[in-house]
Design a protein around this motif. Structure first.
Motif, PDB file in Angstrom:
ATOM      1  N   LYS A   1       0.842  -1.192   0.000  1.00  0.00           N
ATOM      2  CA  LYS A   1       0.000   0.000   0.000  1.00  0.00           C
ATOM      3  C   LYS A   1       0.873   1.236   0.000  1.00  0.00           C
ATOM      4  O   LYS A   1       1.669   1.456   0.913  1.00  0.00           O
ATOM      5  N   ASP A   2       0.732   2.032  -1.079  1.00  0.00           N
ATOM      6  CA  ASP A   2       1.414   3.323  -1.137  1.00  0.00           C
ATOM      7  C   ASP A   2       0.377   4.400  -0.904  1.00  0.00           C
ATOM      8  O   ASP A   2      -0.759   4.267  -1.329  1.00  0.00           O
TER       9      ASP A   2
ATOM     10  N   ALA B   1       3.184   2.377   3.131  1.00  0.00           N
ATOM     11  CA  ALA B   1       2.683   2.063   4.462  1.00  0.00           C
ATOM     12  C   ALA B   1       2.808   0.569   4.711  1.00  0.00           C
ATOM     13  O   ALA B   1       3.106   0.131   5.816  1.00  0.00           O
ATOM     14  N   VAL B   2       2.562  -0.194   3.662  1.00  0.00           N
ATOM     15  CA  VAL B   2       2.736  -1.642   3.739  1.00  0.00           C
ATOM     16  C   VAL B   2       3.595  -2.030   2.547  1.00  0.00           C
ATOM     17  O   VAL B   2       3.294  -1.688   1.412  1.00  0.00           O
TER      18      VAL B   2
ATOM     19  N   THR C   1      -3.142  -0.442   8.668  1.00  0.00           N
ATOM     20  CA  THR C   1      -3.379  -0.376   7.229  1.00  0.00           C
ATOM     21  C   THR C   1      -3.609  -1.774   6.670  1.00  0.00           C
ATOM     22  O   THR C   1      -4.488  -1.993   5.836  1.00  0.00           O
ATOM     23  N   THR C   2      -2.817  -2.732   7.162  1.00  0.00           N
ATOM     24  CA  THR C   2      -2.989  -4.110   6.710  1.00  0.00           C
ATOM     25  C   THR C   2      -4.398  -4.607   7.040  1.00  0.00           C
ATOM     26  O   THR C   2      -5.083  -5.177   6.182  1.00  0.00           O
TER      27      THR C   2
ATOM     28  N   LEU D   1     -11.623  -1.554   3.867  1.00  0.00           N
ATOM     29  CA  LEU D   1     -11.769  -0.108   4.025  1.00  0.00           C
ATOM     30  C   LEU D   1     -10.761   0.638   3.165  1.00  0.00           C
ATOM     31  O   LEU D   1     -10.942   1.793   2.830  1.00  0.00           O
ATOM     32  N   GLU D   2      -9.670  -0.037   2.843  1.00  0.00           N
ATOM     33  CA  GLU D   2      -8.690   0.567   1.947  1.00  0.00           C
ATOM     34  C   GLU D   2      -8.342  -0.485   0.904  1.00  0.00           C
ATOM     35  O   GLU D   2      -8.415  -1.681   1.176  1.00  0.00           O
ATOM     36  N   SER D   3      -7.973  -0.024  -0.292  1.00  0.00           N
ATOM     37  CA  SER D   3      -7.593  -1.026  -1.285  1.00  0.00           C
ATOM     38  C   SER D   3      -6.095  -0.991  -1.486  1.00  0.00           C
ATOM     39  O   SER D   3      -5.472   0.062  -1.470  1.00  0.00           O
TER      40      SER D   3
END
Lengths: 364, 286
Positions: A13-14, A22-23, A48-49, A56-58
């Motif tokens: 995840k950027d 972030a990940v 975030t993971t 909730l986030e892609s």
């Protein structure tokens, strides 16, 4: 081993500002019925993971699979993943009953079934007599129980807990921890548990994954990660007080090796057959592996700078040849601050990390 | 919770503050029931010896005051009262609903930039008098002067910054997680806001509604410059009770003012429990 319940494949995840991910490419498999703790300092990417798993986030890239099927295209509400948040996220405008039924009503379940499920969950959490209380009148641990119950009511395939106990007072936290442990055993859920509290992780999880800066440094059985951390960071993060980490040099000495930091010296056995002796090494020793012995015949002698009582035991800070070490001794008959003590250590309890890679090596 | 006993000093200070606040209310209620001869008698008459309802009658029957030999009132206040009721209710509803949308939008879907909320607020950085004239010119070009549509539009626009900012603070105080939890449980974004966000900030919405209603209800500048014959509002009507022959009709003005207070007091009373919650909003339990 059966097919993993959840599998993360090169998950990344950027964020838009683009500085650091972030990940940063996580691979992780969680087995059915397993409790895995994601442990790490704030901002390491744990939450975030979780947000990506729940939808909730892609992710920027990589894949998330449940029971072998990718769930990336599935919206948050349809993934059958439950999540409990740190600050409860209970709908305080509703009663406990409404909260517990919330997810079921959306699924258009018949009313009788909803009632049954709500009662079942309330029973499980010991809140059957509080069903008609307004959520805003509840205290912290009750709120968290409602939050957990609301999630359990939907019978998720996977339960994510995002620091669920960190807002609770100490006593409530211990009680909830026991409760979670019981729920785990009764329902056999697959759980991912995010926390920065290592005691919580050690007491609840089957396996622990330690994260730092968006990467998983080590995933290991709870029982072994403590004794054999793979990375200097994992060693420094687990344990309270954490492992003593001494960065120094090795030289051959007699039959074995000598570890040195300036005037500080510790005699070690020879390296294992086939292991070359590295020059620089970080030596790790758990405070509880250091034994306080009379100064006369001890391999290490130092002065007690600080003795911090912790109930049955005391944490000593001992300075030996300008190197400070933490050791745990029984409170009974503990040495005075300022006195000289000897420290003995079983070489088998030592771990070694490469100064170049920070990873552990099987040195001796 | 039980009431604490007031210290004597605090009681005196509060008594004084109450007296200062409530005296104008007392005076206006008294004036409203005074016959014309008592309006500006000297020395002042505090409590009329012969209370009358003639001032209230005159509001809706301009000839009524003629019985006291006072003339010159030409217009009934009926239109102004209905004008105020209509414009304030619709404009408040518009302002609060649009404000709620923008508050949720800024808080939950914004990029964290302060620019949009500041631009919204900038509408209040000019005194109304400064923007009234441009509005009159624009409105006369599009045929919105002297119409309720125009008045409602400008009321809603003028109070939107307040409703947005007030509601924004309430949405900000609400943990985002409750909405996320609703979405994880299967609600759409929209339904999460409707079933979770809005009920949870209900107190704040009531408080904002009352505040915006009071602003609209007592607005004078815009309704003065935008009304000719078709529309009127209570504040404009109040200014009309200045006659050539009998001077200012204080009693009639007071009667209208008393009437204008009633809906505000009623609203305040009805939603007071929510107001307390709205004002002390941090009450979302952590």
């Amino acid at each position: 081993m059966s097919k993993p319940k959840l599998e993360l494949v090169a998950l990344r995840k950027d964020y838009a500002d683009g500085s650091v991910p972030a990940v940063d490419g996580i691979d992780l498999a969680v087995q059915p019925g397993e409790t895995l703790a994601l442990l790490g300092p704030s901002g390491c990417g744990k939450s975030t993971t979780l947000n990506m798993i729940v939808g909730l986030e892609s992710p920027t890239s990589g894949d998330i699979q449940i029971d072998g099927r990718s769930i990336l295209g599935v919206p948050a509400g349809k993934r059958n993943v439950g999540m409990v948040f740190q600050d409860y996220a209970v709908f305080t405008s509703m009663t406990v009953r409404k909260n517990l039924a919330f997810g079921l009503e959306i699924r258009k379940m018949p009313k009788a079934e909803i009632d049954r499920a709500v009662h079942e969950v309330a029973e499980l959490l010991g809140m059957a007599d509080r069903l008609d209380a307004r959520a805003r009148d509840l205290g912290g641990s009750e709120l968290q129980r409602v939050a957990i119950g609301r999630t359990l009511a939907t019978r998720p395939a996977l339960l994510l807990l995002d620091e669920p106990l960190s807002n609770l007072e100490y006593a409530a936290r211990l009680a909830m921890r026991r409760e979670l442990r019981r729920l785990q055993q009764e329902i056999g859920l697959t759980i991912i548990y995010v926390t920065h509290d290592q005691i919580e992780a050690l007491s609840l999880a089957d396996r622990i994954a330690v994260m730092r800066a968006g990467k998983i440094l080590q995933v290991e059985q709870t029982t072994t990660i403590y004794d054999t951390p793979d990375h200097v960071f994992v060693a420094s993060f687990l344990g309270s007080p954490p492992m003593n980490l001494l960065r120094g040099n090795l030289e051959a000495h007699g039959q074995g090796m000598l570890f040195r930091i300036g005037q500080f010296r510790l005699q070690l056995p020879p390296p294992r057959p086939g292991m070359a002796m590295p020059r620089g090494v970080t030596l790790g020793v758990r405070p509880e592996s250091l034994q306080v012995v009379p100064a006369e015949a001890a391999p290490l002698v130092g002065q007690v700078l600080l003795a911090e009582p912790r109930g049955p035991e005391v944490v000593l800070t001992v300075e030996s040849a300008a190197v400070q070490l933490k050791a745990i001794a029984p409170s009974h008959g503990r040495p005075e601050e300022g006195s000289l003590v000897g420290l003995a250590v079983d070489p088998a309890s030592l771990v070694f990390f490469s100064n170049d890679t920070s990873h552990r090596m099987e040195l001796c | 919770m039980h009431a604490k006993k007031l210290s004597p000093l605090l009681a005196v200070v509060m008594g004084l503050a109450l007296a200062v606040t409530l005296f104008p209310v007392f005076w206006i209620v008294m004036t409203a029931i005074k016959p014309p001869t008592d309006w500006n008698a000297s020395p002042a008459i505090w409590i009329p010896s012969e209370p009358t309802h003639i001032n209230f009658l005159t509001l809706f029957d301009p000839e009524a005051i003629g019985a006291y030999g006072v003339g010159g009132v030409s217009q009934s206040a009926t239109k102004a009262v209905w004008g105020s009721v209509r414009a304030s209710i619709i404009a408040t509803a518009l302002s609060v609903s649009i404000g709620l949308l923008s508050a949720i939008g800024i808080t939950r879907y914004g990029n964290g930039s302060k620019i949009a909320p500041l631009v919204i607020l900038s509408g209040r950085m000019f005194p109304p008098a400064a923007i009234a004239v441009p509005f009159v010119i624009i409105f006369s070009n599009v045929g919105l002067t002297d119409s309720y549509v125009g008045l409602i539009a400008i009321y809603a626009a003028a109070t939107l910054p307040f409703s947005t900012w007030m509601l924004k603070s309430f949405v900000e105080d609400l943990p985002r997680e409750v909405e996320e939890a609703a979405m994880i449980d299967g609600r759409s974004r929209l339904m999460a806001h409707l079933t979770v966000t809005i009920p949870l900030i209900r107190g704040g919405i009531f408080a904002t509604t009352l505040f915006i209603f009071i602003l609209n209800w007592s607005e004078f500048m815009f309704s003065l410059v935008l009304s000719y014959t078709n529309i009127s509002t209570i504040p404009v009507q109040l200014a009309r009770y200045v006659t050539a022959t009998a001077g200012t009709l204080y009693g009639v003005q007071a009667a209208l003012a008393v009437l204008a207070m009633v809906p505000l007091m009623l609203m305040g009373y009805l939603i007071q429990s929510h107001l307390a919650r709205g004002m002390t909003f941090g009450a979302i339990k952590q």
